[in-house]
Design an enzyme around this catalytic site. Structure first.
Site, mmCIF file in Angstrom:
data_model
loop_
_atom_site.group_PDB
_atom_site.id
_atom_site.type_symbol
_atom_site.label_atom_id
_atom_site.label_comp_id
_atom_site.label_asym_id
_atom_site.label_seq_id
_atom_site.Cartn_x
_atom_site.Cartn_y
_atom_site.Cartn_z
ATOM 1 N N HIS A 98 0.567 2.541 7.056
ATOM 2 C CA HIS A 98 0.902 1.111 7.029
ATOM 3 C C HIS A 98 2.173 0.894 6.238
ATOM 4 C CE1 HIS A 98 -0.761 1.782 3.075
ATOM 5 N NE2 HIS A 98 -0.278 0.616 2.706
ATOM 6 N N ASP A 100 3.510 -2.236 3.430
ATOM 7 C CA ASP A 100 2.800 -3.285 2.696
ATOM 8 C C ASP A 100 3.165 -4.696 3.172
ATOM 9 O OD1 ASP A 100 1.377 -1.465 1.235
ATOM 10 O OD2 ASP A 100 2.876 -1.346 -0.356
ATOM 11 N N HIS A 258 3.556 4.370 4.742
ATOM 12 C CA HIS A 258 2.913 5.282 3.796
ATOM 13 C C HIS A 258 1.411 5.348 4.027
ATOM 14 C CE1 HIS A 258 2.966 1.320 1.853
ATOM 15 N NE2 HIS A 258 1.871 1.681 1.190
ATOM 16 N N ARG A 273 0.050 -1.837 -9.000
ATOM 17 C CA ARG A 273 1.017 -2.113 -7.930
ATOM 18 C C ARG A 273 1.643 -3.497 -8.067
ATOM 19 N NH1 ARG A 273 -0.396 -4.051 -2.497
ATOM 20 N NH2 ARG A 273 -2.327 -2.863 -2.552
HETATM 21 C C1 OGA Z 1 -0.781 0.523 -1.882
HETATM 22 C C2 OGA Z 1 -1.003 1.853 -1.289
HETATM 23 C C3 OGA Z 1 -1.262 4.179 -1.786
HETATM 24 C C4 OGA Z 1 -1.932 5.036 -2.787
HETATM 25 O O1 OGA Z 1 -1.184 0.320 -3.028
HETATM 26 O O2 OGA Z 1 -0.177 -0.322 -1.197
HETATM 27 O O3 OGA Z 1 -0.838 2.019 -0.115
HETATM 28 O O4 OGA Z 1 -1.723 6.269 -2.707
HETATM 29 N N1 OGA Z 1 -1.350 2.827 -2.139
HETATM 30 O O5 OGA Z 1 -2.664 4.515 -3.624
HETATM 31 MN MN MN Z 2 0.309 0.291 0.712
#
Ligand code: OGA
Ligand code: MN
Length: 282
Positions: A98, A100, A258, A273
């Site tokens: 995806h 974000d 990612h 985050r």
């Molecule tokens: C996010 C995500 C990836 C991770 O927080 O948006 O995709 O490895 N995290 O935690």
């Molecule tokens: Mn993410």
């Protein structure tokens, strides 16, 4: 690093207030390399927000129950549980490829993720995050397909995303309430978007959030979508990050997709985050 994305920036201590020219250097490097890694950072939640705010306006998540105490602009990403059994953070973030906030009319431009507790088993670091270059992936498509994608649009849907996770038995949060669903209506974006800063063409459909291609019948649209989302998964376009405590990563959500690797079970993992608001994709 060998991938077309991902560079490590050395010699910058975020807690020591970088200068405006340091930040200009970081913004330029981010637009060139799509993912920046700063190791060994020791910062507070407020310092993480101040760092992120140098890249744009912070977007507070609608999942306010997973915010960091007194710093709502930061969300907790974690599998750790409180005494009552509830997770302290989002426990299923990133289980599907995806980018974000693509389910928003104006998706997040950048994400800043800070590693606080990183799972390790038998000296092996677990819980990697894999990034794939959406511009390298686009660029590798055959030219007839590139022409076909020109002007094409696709639907991104948060509720479809939650349903997909639920169907795979991967959902680790409460299903959406009717109110949450209404607050997050499906949106349309171009299948290929131009990077707002460097003009690169980026493939902007994802396994996680894109539900269908606009104006295409179901079978044809599903096949094309599957082809494109599988294409992005090819390791040629990847940088795989092995986390260390104190890693501060910023990535460009137009330039990369990612995926979080869920190989750590109940070994505690905690990251914070921040999302930085972006413009309407064109
Ligand atoms: C996010 C995500 C990836 C991770 O927080 O948006 O995709 O490895 N995290 O935690
Ligand atoms: Mn993410």
């Amino acid at each position: 690093m060998s991938a077309p994305i991902g560079v490590e920036v050395e010699g910058l201590d975020i807690a020591a207030n970088p200068t405006e020219s340091d930040y200009q250097f970081l913004r330029d490097a981010l637009h060139e390399h799509s993912v920046l890694i700063l190791r060994d950072q020791d910062i507070t939640p407020q310092q993480q927000c101040d760092f992120a705010a140098h890249f744009g306006d912070l977007r507070t998540s609608f999942y306010n129950r997973y915010g960091v105490q007194d710093v709502p602009a930061l969300s907790i990403v974690s599998n750790i549980r409180r005494d009552d059994g509830e997770h302290i953070g989002i426990a299923d973030a990133g289980m599907l490829w995806h980018t974000d906030g693509s389910y928003l009319a104006s998706p997040d431009m950048y994400t800043v993720l800070y590693g606080i507790q990183i799972p390790v088993r038998d000296n092996t670091v677990l819980g990697d995050t894999v990034f794939s270059s959406s511009w390298a992936a686009y660029s590798a498509l055959p030219s007839e397909l590139k022409q076909r994608l020109d002007g094409m649009r696709a639907v991104h849907s948060f509720s479809a995303h939650i349903e997909k996770k639920q169907a795979k038995g991967q959902l680790k949060r409460a299903p959406l309430s009717a109110q949450q669903r209404d607050a997050l209506p499906d949106v349309e974006h171009p299948v290929v978007r131009r990077h707002p800063v460097n003009g690169r063409k980026c493939l902007f459909v994802t396994e996680g959030h894109t539900s269908r291609i606009v104006g295409m019948d179901d079978a044809e649209g599903t096949e094309l979508l599957k082809f494109l989302t599988e294409h992005v998964k090819k390791p040629d376009f990847h940088y795989r990050h092995h986390w260390r405590k104190g890693d501060l990563i910023i990535w460009d959500n137009c330039a990369v997709q990612h995926l979080a690797v869920f190989d750590y079970g109940d070994i505690p993992r905690r990251l914070h985050r921040a999302g930085i608001a972006g413009s309407v994709p064109v």
